[in-house]
Scaffold this motif. Structure first.
Motif, PDB file in Angstrom:
ATOM      1  N   LEU A 233     -64.587  36.141  13.864  1.00 55.46           N
ATOM      2  CA  LEU A 233     -64.277  37.424  13.270  1.00 55.46           C
ATOM      3  C   LEU A 233     -64.758  37.461  11.819  1.00 55.46           C
ATOM      4  N   MET A 234     -65.401  38.545  11.437  1.00 55.80           N
ATOM      5  CA  MET A 234     -65.775  38.782  10.038  1.00 55.80           C
ATOM      6  C   MET A 234     -65.288  40.163   9.649  1.00 55.80           C
ATOM      7  N   GLY A 235     -65.015  40.341   8.383  1.00 48.49           N
ATOM      8  CA  GLY A 235     -64.516  41.644   7.996  1.00 48.49           C
ATOM      9  C   GLY A 235     -64.363  41.826   6.509  1.00 48.49           C
ATOM     10  N   TRP A 236     -63.825  42.962   6.156  1.00 51.57           N
ATOM     11  CA  TRP A 236     -63.605  43.342   4.764  1.00 51.57           C
ATOM     12  C   TRP A 236     -62.153  43.770   4.571  1.00 51.57           C
TER      13      TRP A 236
ATOM     14  N   MET B  26     -56.502  45.353   5.419  1.00 49.65           N
ATOM     15  CA  MET B  26     -57.728  45.282   6.202  1.00 49.65           C
ATOM     16  C   MET B  26     -58.446  46.623   6.128  1.00 49.65           C
ATOM     17  N   VAL B  27     -59.745  46.569   5.916  1.00 50.23           N
ATOM     18  CA  VAL B  27     -60.562  47.775   5.888  1.00 50.23           C
ATOM     19  C   VAL B  27     -61.337  47.905   7.200  1.00 50.23           C
ATOM     20  N   ALA B  28     -62.043  46.842   7.551  1.00 52.61           N
ATOM     21  CA  ALA B  28     -62.843  46.857   8.776  1.00 52.61           C
ATOM     22  C   ALA B  28     -63.106  45.428   9.209  1.00 52.61           C
ATOM     23  N   SER B  29     -63.235  45.234  10.516  1.00 56.08           N
ATOM     24  CA  SER B  29     -63.553  43.915  11.041  1.00 56.08           C
ATOM     25  C   SER B  29     -64.501  44.061  12.210  1.00 56.08           C
TER      26      SER B  29
ATOM     27  N   TYR C 137     -62.801  44.574  -3.221  1.00 52.24           N
ATOM     28  CA  TYR C 137     -63.105  44.370  -1.804  1.00 52.24           C
ATOM     29  C   TYR C 137     -63.436  42.896  -1.572  1.00 52.24           C
ATOM     30  N   TYR C 138     -62.810  42.334  -0.546  1.00 51.89           N
ATOM     31  CA  TYR C 138     -62.971  40.921  -0.226  1.00 51.89           C
ATOM     32  C   TYR C 138     -63.580  40.763   1.164  1.00 51.89           C
ATOM     33  N   CYS C 139     -64.522  39.880   1.242  1.00 52.02           N
ATOM     34  CA  CYS C 139     -65.114  39.494   2.513  1.00 52.02           C
ATOM     35  C   CYS C 139     -64.246  38.401   3.140  1.00 52.02           C
ATOM     36  N   HIS C 140     -64.117  38.447   4.449  1.00 53.56           N
ATOM     37  CA  HIS C 140     -63.316  37.460   5.181  1.00 53.56           C
ATOM     38  C   HIS C 140     -64.101  36.996   6.406  1.00 53.56           C
ATOM     39  N   ALA C 141     -63.982  35.729   6.703  1.00 49.68           N
ATOM     40  CA  ALA C 141     -64.654  35.203   7.889  1.00 49.68           C
ATOM     41  C   ALA C 141     -63.825  34.097   8.518  1.00 49.68           C
TER      42      ALA C 141
ATOM     43  N   ALA D 255     -64.299  22.119  16.826  1.00 55.90           N
ATOM     44  CA  ALA D 255     -63.455  22.149  15.626  1.00 55.90           C
ATOM     45  C   ALA D 255     -62.574  23.386  15.651  1.00 55.90           C
ATOM     46  N   PRO D 256     -61.393  23.323  15.054  1.00 53.69           N
ATOM     47  CA  PRO D 256     -60.554  24.524  14.986  1.00 53.69           C
ATOM     48  C   PRO D 256     -61.137  25.522  14.001  1.00 53.69           C
ATOM     49  N   PRO D 257     -60.824  26.790  14.146  1.00 52.62           N
ATOM     50  CA  PRO D 257     -61.342  27.792  13.211  1.00 52.62           C
ATOM     51  C   PRO D 257     -60.634  27.727  11.867  1.00 52.62           C
ATOM     52  N   SER D 258     -61.334  28.130  10.836  1.00 52.72           N
ATOM     53  CA  SER D 258     -60.779  28.188   9.480  1.00 52.72           C
ATOM     54  C   SER D 258     -61.075  29.545   8.867  1.00 52.72           C
TER      55      SER D 258
END
Length: 121
Positions: A33-36, A47-50, A93-97, A105-108
């Motif tokens: 998942l990636m988003g803003w 959350m703005v969008a993913s 605005y922050y980017c998230h991934a 490997a587990p997700p981070s």
């Protein structure tokens, strides 16, 4: 370790447009998942969008129809096209991934440093 670098923030008049970009680099096997997200002064981050790896998108009601999120899975980038901007969109605005560093490997979770978007009335 993974770094997210955002670009594209700035000052724009109400009704205008801005594009935000975010590039992930480092030890990446794949990004899920990636988003803003954004944080307005005195408010909690929201959350703005993913967008998922497969391209499924989700938008906050406040931006639905005005913002468009997209990604490039090969380049590990995510973009946010913002149009019909309103003063209420003013925020950092922050980017998230969500990143898998290796097979099995587990997700981070990772966050960018934030980019300021200011919409003047």
């Amino acid at each position: 370790q993974v770094q997210l670098v955002e670009s594209g923030g700035g000052l724009v008049q109400a009704g205008g447009s801005l594009n935000l970009s975010c590039a992930a680099s480092g030890r990446i096997f794949t990004t899920n998942l990636m988003g803003w997200y954004r944080q307005r002064t005195g408010k909690q981050r929201e959350m703005v969008a993913s967008i998922t790896y497969g391209g499924h998108t989700n938008y906050a009601d406040s931006v639905n129809g005005r913002f468009t999120i997209s990604r490039d899975n090969n380049k590990h980038t995510v973009n946010l096209e913002m149009s019909s901007l309103e003063p209420e969109d003013t925020a950092v605005y922050y980017c998230h991934a969500v990143v898998y560093g290796a097979v099995g490997a587990p997700p981070s979770d990772y966050w960018g440093q934030g980019t300021q978007v200011t919409v003047s009335s």
